[in-house]
Design a protein around this motif. Sequence first.
Motif, short mmCIF file in Angstrom:
data_model
loop_
_atom_site.label_atom_id
_atom_site.label_comp_id
_atom_site.label_asym_id
_atom_site.label_seq_id
_atom_site.Cartn_x
_atom_site.Cartn_y
_atom_site.Cartn_z
N MET A 272 -9.96 32.54 59.24
CA MET A 272 -9.98 32.10 60.62
C MET A 272 -9.69 33.29 61.53
O MET A 272 -8.83 34.11 61.23
CB MET A 272 -8.92 31.01 60.86
N THR A 273 -10.45 33.40 62.63
CA THR A 273 -10.20 34.47 63.58
C THR A 273 -10.39 33.93 65.00
O THR A 273 -11.05 32.90 65.19
CB THR A 273 -11.15 35.65 63.33
N ASP A 274 -9.81 34.59 65.97
CA ASP A 274 -9.96 34.22 67.37
C ASP A 274 -10.94 35.16 68.04
O ASP A 274 -10.96 36.37 67.76
CB ASP A 274 -8.61 34.30 68.09
N GLY A 278 -9.92 33.73 73.04
CA GLY A 278 -8.82 32.98 72.46
C GLY A 278 -9.23 31.74 71.68
O GLY A 278 -8.37 30.96 71.27
N ASN A 279 -10.54 31.54 71.45
CA ASN A 279 -11.01 30.39 70.68
C ASN A 279 -10.98 30.71 69.19
O ASN A 279 -11.38 31.80 68.78
CB ASN A 279 -12.43 30.01 71.10
N SER A 280 -10.53 29.76 68.38
CA SER A 280 -10.44 29.96 66.93
C SER A 280 -11.74 29.59 66.24
O SER A 280 -12.41 28.62 66.62
CB SER A 280 -9.29 29.12 66.35
N HIS A 281 -12.10 30.36 65.21
CA HIS A 281 -13.32 30.14 64.44
C HIS A 281 -13.00 30.18 62.96
O HIS A 281 -12.33 31.10 62.49
CB HIS A 281 -14.37 31.21 64.76
N PHE A 309 -3.44 42.17 58.15
CA PHE A 309 -4.54 41.26 57.90
C PHE A 309 -5.49 41.23 59.09
O PHE A 309 -5.06 41.10 60.23
CB PHE A 309 -4.01 39.85 57.64
N LEU A 310 -6.78 41.35 58.82
CA LEU A 310 -7.78 41.27 59.87
C LEU A 310 -7.98 39.83 60.33
O LEU A 310 -8.33 39.58 61.49
CB LEU A 310 -9.11 41.83 59.38
N THR A 311 -7.81 38.88 59.42
CA THR A 311 -8.01 37.47 59.75
C THR A 311 -6.84 36.65 59.20
O THR A 311 -6.09 37.10 58.33
CB THR A 311 -9.31 36.93 59.12
N SER A 312 -6.74 35.44 59.73
CA SER A 312 -5.84 34.46 59.13
C SER A 312 -6.59 33.72 58.02
O SER A 312 -7.82 33.68 58.01
CB SER A 312 -5.36 33.46 60.18
N VAL A 357 -18.71 39.36 60.71
CA VAL A 357 -18.47 38.03 61.27
C VAL A 357 -17.63 38.13 62.54
O VAL A 357 -17.93 37.49 63.56
CB VAL A 357 -17.76 37.12 60.23
N ILE A 358 -16.57 38.95 62.51
CA ILE A 358 -15.72 39.11 63.69
C ILE A 358 -16.53 39.66 64.86
O ILE A 358 -16.42 39.18 66.00
CB ILE A 358 -14.52 40.03 63.37
N ASN A 359 -17.37 40.66 64.61
CA ASN A 359 -18.19 41.24 65.68
C ASN A 359 -19.16 40.20 66.25
O ASN A 359 -19.37 40.12 67.46
CB ASN A 359 -18.95 42.45 65.17
#
Length: 368
Positions: A272-274, A278-281, A309-312, A357-359
Amino acid sequence: MAEPSDQDALSRKAAMYQQLTLVYPEDTRYPRRYAELLLQLGQDIKAKMVLDRLRKRFEELDRLDDAHALEQLQQLIGGTDETQPPATTSPLLPYTSNKSWPMFGEHPKQVEISEGSYLIHKGETDEHVYVLLEGELSIWLPGTDGKPATLVDILRKDQTVGEGAILDGAPRNADILANSDSILVKFTPKMITRLFLDHPEIEISVRNEHDIRQRMLMLSSTPIMTTVPATLRRTLAERAQTRRYKMFELITEAGKPIREVGFMISGKARRMTDDKEGNSHLFDSLKAGQMIANEAALLTGSVLGSDTFLTSIVAMEDCVVLTLPIDTFRQAMDAHPPLLAAMLRQASHSLTDTIQVINKINRNPPEK
């Protein structure tokens, strides 16, 4: 561990003896000195691997006293945690004699099995417990989907065998085969229950060893660990922890320091990342057998490295995760180069996919 001022000198000596060990593998003086230097440097996992190879060499040379001394030393290395002691002689051994059982009108019975025979099949529901008196056994995790079975551990003389069924009340979770003609003593569930009631310390000792074997089974079920030698897997199992997460509970949190590496044992999770608004994905589903920490973190200081960690990672159902201190895992990679190579490949792919994915998420935030 040596003081910082001594580290460079010790490291140079260790590198020298490492080369001597490679060039003159028949000379037992060099690996012994190499292991001593590794211990001084705090690299105890790698030292245990060197000592294990040396012990096997002593056995080949029929230097059994030297082999036994090294085996005792290996058990002491890193064994300071009293809740996770190294493997020892079975506490049931004194009760293998018929004279020890003037109760219930029953006595422990001897069982003989021939080389290549099964003592226990995965899925069976009996609750007998054994002590191996002569011979050697091996624990195997059967393969799935056409894959070969994985060797979990080797059981030798005077060790407890098959204790899990009575401790967990569950079917057998592995196969146990005879590597050679073997003689065992079989205890009934009633006899074991009586022993545990009369001697709680016996149950504690048996349960501690069982817990280590369970973590070895967990490690053996993860593809990246199947080719790691059983001796190294046991060392890692002694230092691992089992953690349970409820549905929607965070397993890792983006931006937090990476202090452990984890393996998904059961359940499902997702990264999971924001985005920048600020929206979570949620993305990238994770399932049993996969590593759940950011693998690139194992390579701190390299171009792939990261200390956070880059992501949760969030549990999508109840999960069981096996965790290892990251320094311990780095020592394991150093001790077993094929594991390092596999981690490099996995880390590179995982980090590349995560960054892509983050980009993408940050370029294309959802419309409100």
